[in-house]
Enzyme design. Structure first.
Site, PDB file in Angstrom:
ATOM      1  N   GLU A   1      -0.815  -0.658  -9.696  1.00 22.35           N
ATOM      2  CA  GLU A   1      -0.385  -1.924  -9.111  1.00 22.35           C
ATOM      3  C   GLU A   1       1.075  -2.218  -9.403  1.00 22.35           C
ATOM      4  O   GLU A   1       1.750  -2.899  -8.628  1.00 22.35           O
ATOM      5  CB  GLU A   1      -1.269  -3.070  -9.608  1.00 22.35           C
ATOM      6  CG  GLU A   1      -2.668  -3.072  -9.034  1.00 22.35           C
ATOM      7  CD  GLU A   1      -2.699  -3.185  -7.517  1.00 22.35           C
ATOM      8  OE1 GLU A   1      -1.782  -3.812  -6.938  1.00 22.35           O
ATOM      9  OE2 GLU A   1      -3.620  -2.639  -6.907  1.00 22.35           O
TER      10      GLU A   1
ATOM     11  N   GLU B   1       0.828  -1.206   0.000  1.00 20.42           N
ATOM     12  CA  GLU B   1       0.000   0.000   0.000  1.00 20.42           C
ATOM     13  C   GLU B   1       0.863   1.257   0.000  1.00 20.42           C
ATOM     14  O   GLU B   1       0.478   2.286  -0.557  1.00 20.42           O
ATOM     15  CB  GLU B   1      -0.937  -0.008   1.200  1.00 20.42           C
ATOM     16  CG  GLU B   1      -1.890  -1.193   1.255  1.00 20.42           C
ATOM     17  CD  GLU B   1      -2.731  -1.364  -0.008  1.00 20.42           C
ATOM     18  OE1 GLU B   1      -2.988  -0.368  -0.710  1.00 20.42           O
ATOM     19  OE2 GLU B   1      -3.113  -2.515  -0.315  1.00 20.42           O
TER      20      GLU B   1
END
Length: 490
Positions: A284, A255
Site C-alpha cells: 500500500e 493500482e
C-alpha cells in the site's frame, strides 16, 4: 514450489475473470471450480513431504550452505506450512467456495442496497474466520492473529499506539483547515465526463509511470484491484464514474503503484512464494505514494493538466493551480477510496475498530450497519444515507480479508518515510515530475524496494531504505506541509 505457484497463477486468472465481467449465471459453478483448484493447491502446501523437506533444509549444516534467497524461502515456507497444516483441507475448500460466492453476492448487494441479502454470507465468513483463529491459536488478542497475515509482526497494541498518535495530531489540523477562509473551488469537477476519454488519459498516465503493458492490462471492475500472476503478467482494474473526472484516474494510479511493485521483482524470485510484496502495508505504501505523493502533487499537474484539458475540450476551464487545489480538498466524505489524504486515516480507524470488536468482543454481522453509521457520525460528522454508501462499500469483508484495512494507513506512513529518503537521494525529483519524467523514480523504487519481493521483512526493508524504523511522524509532517500551503494556514 513450481506446482503451488502454477496453481496460484491459474486461480489468479479465474478470480480476475470473475471480477471483470464473467457471466453472472456461471458464477456459482466458477466458485466451485475455484474451490477445487484451491483445495488441490492447499493439499500441496500442507503435504507431509513438504514438512519433511523443510525439516531437512532447516538442519544447521544444510541451512548454512543455502543462499540468502533459499534461506528466506525456507523461513517463509515454514511459517505458511505451520499455519496451513492446522486447517483441515475440506474446511479450507469449503471456505474458498464460500468466499468466492460471498464476493459475488456482495457485488449484487451493493448495487441493490441489500445488506439483508448479504448478511448471511458475511455471518458465515466471520464464522469460518473464527474457526481458523481457533486452529491457529490466538496471539495477544484474537485479532492479532489476523493482523499478522497482512503485516507480519504487527499487533493491536502497536496499532493502537500509532493510530492514537496520528489521530491526535491530524484532528487539530483538519479543524484548522475547515476554518480556513481559503477553501478551494471544486465546482468545475461536477460535470459529465466521457468514460472513453477517461480511460485513454488513465492509460497515458500509466505509460508515464513506467507500467509495462507487455506485462499487464487495464480493465474495469466494481472495486479497483491489482492481480500479480507473475512479474510478466500483472493486471489492474479501475472504476469509471461519469460525473467524476479524477476518481478512475487516481484509482488507476493507485493500482498502477501496486503493479509496478509486482512487475519489478527480481527474476531470481519468480516461481517462488517470495515473488510478491513483503506485506500489505509495504504494498500500500507504493500505491499510496504514486497516487498521492506523486499523482496529487503540484508539479505532476503542471506537466499533465494541459493534456487532461485536451481530453475534455471546454470542460476544465480553470488554472492548473485551481485544479491542483480542487483535487486536494480536505472534507469529510462517505466513500473511503474517494477520501482525501488526511481524513482517509479516519475511514481506516473506523474499520479497524469494528474488526477488533468482531473478533475480540463478538460483534455480530447484524449489528454492523448501525455501528458503521454511528462511527461515521462520531468520527467524520456524516451519516451514510444507505448501506451501499456505508457498510457495503468495500469488498474486503466479503472475501474474509479481516486485518487488511490497517495496511492502508500503514502504507501512508511507509510512503511518507520512503518519500523523505527519495527526495534526499534523487536530487531534482520534483523537476523530474514537472517534466513528466517519472522513470527515474520508478527505477529508484525498483532498486531499493520492488526487486526484493518478500526477501526482506517490512521492518528490515524500512530500516534498509531509510536507516530508521517506521516513524508515523513523517506522515504527519508531510500532510502538515502540504495542506498548510493549500489552505494558507499560518
Amino acid at each position: 514450489m513450481n506446482a503451488i505457484s502454477s496453481y496460484g497463477e491459474a486461480l489468479g486468472v479465474l478470480y480476475w475473470d470473475l471480477r471483470t465481467g464473467a457471466p453472472r449465471r456461471g458464477m456459482d459453478r466458477r466458485s466451485e471450480s475455484i474451490g477445487v483448484l484451491s483445495g488441490e493447491m492447499f493439499k500441496l502446501s500442507t503435504a507431509p513431504e513438504l514438512g519433511e523437506w523443510l525439516s531437512r533444509l532447516e538442519e544447521k549444516h544444510t541451512y548454512e550452505t543455502l543462499s540468502e534467497i533459499d534461506q528466506r524461502l525456507v523461513m517463509e515456507t515454514r511459517k505458511e506450512y505451520d499455519r496451513s497444516v492446522k486447517i483441515p483441507p475440506k474446511l479450507y475448500q469449503e471456505y474458498v467456495v464460500l468466499a468466492s460466492q460471498s464476493e459475488s453476492k456482495w457485488e449484487e448487494a451493493k448495487a441493490e442496497n441489500d445488506y439483508a441479502g448479504f448478511q448471511p454470507y458475511l455471518e458465515k465468513v466471520i464464522g469460518y474466520t473464527n474457526q481458523f483463529i481457533d486452529l491457529w491459536g490466538a496471539g495477544a488478542t484474537r485479532y492479532d492473529t489476523l493482523l499478522d497475515q497482512y503485516e507480519p509482526g504487527m499487533t493491536v497494541e502497536e496499532l493502537d499506539r500509532v493510530f492514537t498518535g496520528v489521530r491526535e495530531q491530524l484532528v487539530p489540523l483538519a479543524a484548522n483547515i475547515a476554518s480556513s477562509p481559503h477553501q478551494p473551488d471544486t465546482s468545475f469537477l461536477r460535470q459529465s465526463f466521457d468514460k472513453a476519454a477517461q480511460k485513454e488519459f488513465s492509460l497515458h498516465i500509466l505509460r508515464q509511470m513506467g507500467y509495462n503493458f507487455e506485462s499487464g492490462r487495464l480493465d474495469e471492475s466494481a472495486h479497483p484491484f491489482a492481480t500479480g500472476l507473475n512479474p510478466g503478467d500483472v493486471r489492474i482494474t479501475t472504476r469509471y464514474l461519469e460525473n467524476d473526472v479524477t476518481s478512475a484516474l487516481f484509482g488507476t494510479i493507485h493500482e498502477g503503484g501496486h503493479a509496478l511493485y509486482e512487475q519489478n521483482i527480481m527474476k531470481e524470485l519468480v516461481g517462488t512464494t517470495l515473488c510478491t510484496g513483503t506485506s500489505m502495508g509495504i504494498h500500500e505504501s507504493q500505491s499510496r505514494f504514486w497516487e498521492n505523493v506523486i499523482g496529487r502533487s503540484r508539479p505532476f499537474w503542471e506537466h499533465n493538466f494541459e493534456a487532461l484539458q485536451k481530453s475534455f475540450p471546454g470542460q476544465l476551464d480553470v488554472t492548473v493551480d485551481q485544479f491542483y487545489r480542487g483535487n486536494n480538498v480536505v472534507t469529510p466524505s462517505l466513500i473511503r477510496i474517494e477520501a482525501d489524504e488526511l481524513t482517509y486515516n479516519l475511514h481506516i480507524i473506523i474499520r479497524y475498530e469494528m474488526e477488533k470488536l468482531i473478533f475480540n468482543e463478538g460483534l455480530k454481522a447484524a449489528d454492523l450497519p448501525a455501528m458503521w453509521n454511528d462511527k461515521y457520525k462520531e468520527y467524520l460528522g456524516i451519516t451514510p444515507p444507505s448501506d451501499a454508501e456505508g457498510v457495503l462499500q468495500d469488498v474486503h469483508w466479503s472475501g474474509g480479508a479481516f486485518g487488511y484495512f490497517p495496511s492502508y494507513s500503514l502504507g501512508n506512513m511507509y510512503a511518507a518515510q520512503f518519500a523523505d529518503t527519495l527526495e534526499k537521494e534523487l536530487k531534482g525529483i520534483w523537476d523530474m515530475v514537472g517534466r513528466g519524467d517519472l522513470l527515474p523514480i520508478r527505477d529508484w523504487l525498483a532498486e531499493r524496494i520492488y526487486k526484493y519481493g518478500k526477501l526482506r521483512t517490512p521492518a528490515e526493508l524500512v530500516q534498509a531504505v531509510t536507516g530508521k524504523p517506521l516513524d508515523p511522524q513523517y506522515l504527519v509532517d508531510y500532510l502538515s506541509r502540504k495542506y498548510s500551503d493549500i489552505y494558507k494556514l499560518s
